[in-house]
Design an enzyme around this catalytic site. Structure first.
Site, mmCIF file in Angstrom:
data_model
loop_
_atom_site.group_PDB
_atom_site.id
_atom_site.type_symbol
_atom_site.label_atom_id
_atom_site.label_comp_id
_atom_site.label_asym_id
_atom_site.label_seq_id
_atom_site.Cartn_x
_atom_site.Cartn_y
_atom_site.Cartn_z
ATOM 1 N N ASP A 78 -50.884 38.770 -24.808
ATOM 2 C CA ASP A 78 -50.558 39.266 -23.645
ATOM 3 C C ASP A 78 -51.785 39.874 -23.114
ATOM 4 O OD1 ASP A 78 -47.892 38.704 -23.987
ATOM 5 O OD2 ASP A 78 -47.116 40.643 -23.445
ATOM 6 N N CYS A 119 -46.893 39.253 -32.319
ATOM 7 C CA CYS A 119 -46.981 39.920 -30.964
ATOM 8 C C CYS A 119 -45.820 40.016 -30.138
ATOM 9 C CB CYS A 119 -48.043 39.254 -30.356
ATOM 10 S SG CYS A 119 -49.526 39.553 -31.123
ATOM 11 N N ASP A 120 -46.020 40.407 -29.052
ATOM 12 C CA ASP A 120 -45.018 40.797 -27.953
ATOM 13 C C ASP A 120 -43.496 39.738 -27.908
ATOM 14 O OD1 ASP A 120 -47.313 41.990 -27.470
ATOM 15 O OD2 ASP A 120 -46.728 42.740 -25.716
ATOM 16 N N LYS A 121 -43.562 38.836 -27.517
ATOM 17 C CA LYS A 121 -42.476 37.864 -27.368
ATOM 18 C C LYS A 121 -42.141 37.247 -28.378
ATOM 19 C CE LYS A 121 -43.398 39.762 -23.355
ATOM 20 N NZ LYS A 121 -44.732 40.071 -24.070
ATOM 21 N N CYS A 191 -52.732 45.367 -31.362
ATOM 22 C CA CYS A 191 -53.405 46.116 -30.890
ATOM 23 C C CYS A 191 -52.908 47.315 -31.547
ATOM 24 C CB CYS A 191 -53.531 46.184 -29.510
ATOM 25 S SG CYS A 191 -54.062 44.745 -28.976
ATOM 26 N N GLU A 443 -46.524 41.584 -16.993
ATOM 27 C CA GLU A 443 -47.160 42.870 -17.392
ATOM 28 C C GLU A 443 -48.081 43.298 -16.465
ATOM 29 O OE1 GLU A 443 -45.900 43.290 -21.983
ATOM 30 O OE2 GLU A 443 -48.156 43.049 -21.549
ATOM 31 N N SER A 468 -47.117 46.851 -19.325
ATOM 32 C CA SER A 468 -47.768 46.532 -20.706
ATOM 33 C C SER A 468 -47.194 47.890 -21.585
ATOM 34 C CB SER A 468 -49.244 46.698 -20.701
ATOM 35 O OG SER A 468 -49.852 47.101 -22.257
#
Length: 551
Positions: A78, A119-121, A191, A443, A468
C-alpha cells in the site's frame, strides 16, 4: 482425507503419475496433503522474507507427517501504491487473493492449509478463503519491521510521509528528509507501527487463527522461524483433529478480536476487513457489522498507544508480551472459552501469561482512553455509518465545526493542500473515492500526512474513501452511502457547515433533509472510463458499511 480425491483408486493413476513428477513418493500418498499459500514477492518489504519462512513451515509439516505443497498469491504494498492509480487495486486485491487461495485448494483437494500473509489486504483475503472453504487452516503472519532510528528517535514509514509536508512548509530540510528516507524502513517486515497490516496480524492471533506470539514476533527475529516450524507441525495435527475455521472463528472469537482492535486503537480498515471475513461464516450464525464495533467501543477501553497514535512501536508491544498479554489484560471482558488453532481454549492459553510492561499495555483500570480506539459516527451525512480512529484524535478536535472544502478526488485535494489553499478550521471533503466511486476505496495517507507534516492543526477530513492505518487526527472515512450511490456526501458544496461530534457519534451538515434531496437530483458522478478488473469490481462491490465485499 480430501486428498484421496486425487490419489486413491484405479481411476486416479493419472493423477498419481503427475504427483510423482512433483517428487511425491509411495509413502507420501498415505499422508495428508498440506497447502502453503505463500504471498512472497520481492517488491513488498513485508513479504521479501516469506520464501525462507515457507521452507521452515515445510520442515514442520514434513516432521509431523504431512506433505507440503507451496503455491503463491499476489501482494500489493500500500505504501508504494499510495497516491496514484495503483491504490485503486489494493482493496480490490483482497478478493483476488481469496479467490486464488480457494481455487488452488479446491482444484487440488488439499487436506489442510497454512496461510502466509503479511500486508494489508493479504491477511483478510486469506482468512476469507479459509472461512469460505472451512478446511483445517492456520496462519503465520510475516511479522513487523524493526523501527528505524532518526536523530535519536524511533521512526517508521509514516514519518517519511509526514516529512514531505514538513519540507513543503519549511519545517525540515531536504537533506534531513533524505536521511530520514534512508533509515525509516530498515528491512523486512510490515511497517513498524500499528498500521493496517500489523493490526490485522494482531486480530488474526486474537481470533485464534495463528499461534500465540505470532503477530508481534518480528520478521527478522528467530522467534518467527520457531513459530513457523511449530505452525507447520500444528496444521498436520489440526487435519487429524478436523479442527476447522468455523470451530475457531465463532461469534465469540470475533467479539474478542474486535475488543482487541479497540483496546489497541488499531487501523480503521478493520471495520472493512473483519465484517468481510465474518460474511464468509454467515451460515455458522456469525455476524459482524459497524454496530458491533460501536457497542463494544463504549465498553472496551483503549489500553495501548502504538504509533501512529503514540510513541510506542510494535517492538515495544512485543517486548511487553504481545497479543497474549493484551488478551490477558482484557481477560475478564472476553469470552475465554473459545477454541484456538493450537487446540486449547483462550483461557488455557492465558494461564501463564502476564503483562511485562504496563506502560505499554496498561491495565483496563488505567487506560489511555476510557473508550475503544475506533468510533462509528452517524448522522445526516452518514446515515449508514462512518469510521474514525478516535484514539488518534487530539482532545481539542473531538468536536469540530467548520466550512466544507469539497474535492471529487484525492488528487484534487492533495494539490490544494500543497498549494496552501486549506485554512485552519476547514473540513476537507473527499468524495467519489468509495468502493464503487474510486473504484477500490483508495487509502489517503498523502493528504493526512501532508496536513500533519505542514503543522495545520484544526482541520478535519471526511471521505467516502478510507485512510491508511498510519493516519492520525480527525479523519473520518467509510462514509456510507458513498457519493457514487448518491449518498448525502455527494450533495455537499463548498462552504456548507459540517459538524463533527465524536463523543456523541455524530457527523452532520447544516442542511435540511429537503435541501439535501433537492441537491441530489442534480448530482452528476465523474466518469472514470474504466476497463478490466476495476470495471468488474465497480459493478460488484458492496458499500463500505458492508465490508466492501463483492456481491
Amino acid at each position: 482425507m480430501r486428498s484421496d480425491n486425487i490419489k486413491k483408486g484405479l481411476q486416479r493413476a493419472p493423477h498419481r503419475s503427475l504427483l510423482r513428477a512433483c517428487g511425491v513418493t509411495d509413502d507420501d500418498f498415505e499422508k495428508p496433503f498440506i497447502g502453503i499459500a505463500n504471498s512472497f514477492t520481492d517488491i513488498v518489504p513485508g513479504h521479501i522474507h516469506l520464501r525462507d519462512l515457507a521452507e521452515t513451515v515445510k520442515m514442520g509439516i514434513s516432521k509431523a507427517g504431512g506433505v507440503p505443497f507451496e503455491f503463491n498469491t499476489m501482494a500489493i504494498c500500500d505504501g508504494i501504491a499510495m497516491n496514484h492509480e495503483g491504490m485503486r487495486y489494493s482493496l480490490a486485491s483482497r478478493e483476488i487473493i481469496a479467490d486464488t487461495v480457494e481455487s488452488m485448494v479446491q482444484a487440488h483437494s488439499l487436506d489442510g492449509l497454512v496461510l502466509m500473509p503479511t500486508c494489508d489486504k493479504v491477511v483478510p483475503g486469506m482468512l476469507m478463503a479459509a472461512a469460505r472453504m472451512d478446511i483445517p487452516s492456520i496462519a503465520i503472519t510475516g511479522g513487523p519491521m524493526l523501527p528505524g532510528k532518526f536523530q535519536g528517535k524511533a521512526v517508521d514509514l509514516i514519518n517519511v510521509y509526514e516529512g514531505v509536508g514538513a519540507v513543503t512548509s519549511g519545517k525540515m530540510s531536504m537533506g534531513e528528509l533524505n536521511e530520514l528516507e534512508r533509515c525509516a524502513c530498515p528491512g523486512a517486515g510490515s511497517c513498524a507501527g500499528l498500521f493496517t497490516a500489523n493490526t490485522m496480524a494482531c486480530l488474526t492471533e486474537a481470533l485464534g487463527m495463528s499461534l500465540p506470539g505470532c503477530a508481534t514476533a518480528h520478521a527478522v527475529d528467530a522467534k518467527k522461524m520457531r513459530i513457523a516450524n511449530s505452525t507447520g507441525a500444528r496444521i498436520v495435527e489440526m487435519v487429524k483433529e478436523d479442527l476447522k475455521p468455523s470451530h475457531i472463528m465463532t461469534q465469540d472469537a470475533f467479539n474478542n478480536a474486535v475488543a482487541v482492535d479497540l483496546a489497541l486503537g488499531g487501523s480503521s480498515n478493520t471495520a472493512l476487513h473483519i465484517p468481510a471475513i465474518a460474511s464468509e461464516l454467515e451460515e455458522h450464525c456469525v455476524k459482524v457489522d459497524l454496530e458491533l464495533f460501536d457497542v463494544l467501543s463504549k465498553k472496551i477501553p483503549h489500553i495501548a498507544s502504538i504509533s501512529p497514535a503514540g510513541e510506542h512501536m510494535m517492538l515495544d508491544l512485543d517486548r511487553a508480551g504481545g497479543i497474549p498479554a493484551v488478551l490477558k489484560a482484557l481477560e475478564r471482558v472476553l469470552a475465554t472459552n473459545t477454541v484456538t488453532c493450537n487446540g486449547s481454549t483462550l483461557k488455557e492459553n492465558l494461564k501463564e501469561v502476564h503483562v511485562r510492561d504496563d506502560t505499554v499495555i496498561r491495565p483496563i483500570e488505567n487506560p489511555v482512553h476510557e473508550e475503544g480506539g475506533i468510533a462509528i459516527l452517524k448522522g445526516n451525512l452518514a446515515p449508514n455509518g462512518s469510521v474514525v480512529k478516535q484514539g488518534a484524535v487530539a482532545k481539542e478536535m473531538l468536536i469540530h465545526k467548520g466550512p466544507a472544502r469539497v474535492f471529487n478526488s484525492e488528487d484534487e485535494c492533495v494539490k490544494a493542500i500543497f498549494d496552501n489553499e486549506i485554512k485552519e478550521g476547514d473540513v476537507i471533503v473527499i468524495r467519489y473515492e468509495g468502493p464503487k466511486g474510486g473504484p477500490g476505496m483508495r487509502e489517503m495517507l498523502n493528504p493526512t500526512s501532508a496536513i500533519v507534516g505542514m503543522g495545520i492543526k484544526s482541520v478535519a477530513l471526511i471521505t467516502d474513501g478510507r485512510f491508511s492505518g498510519g493516519t492520525r487526527g480527525p479523519c473520518i472515512g467509510h462514509i456510507s452511502p458513498e457519493a457514487m450511490g448518491k449518498g448525502p456526501i455527494s450533495a455537499l458544496e463548498d462552504g456548507d457547515i459540517i459538524s463533527i461530534d465524536i463523543p456523541k457519534r455524530l457527523l452532520e451538515v447544516e442542511l435540511s433533509a429537503e435541501e439535501i434531496q433537492e441537491r441530489l437530483k442534480s448530482v452528476k458522478a465523474p466518469d472514470r472510463n474504466l476497463k478490466g478488473w476495476l470495471a468488474r469490481y465497480q459493478r460488484l462491490a458492496s458499500s463500505a458499511d458492508k465490508g466492501a465485499i463483492l456481491r
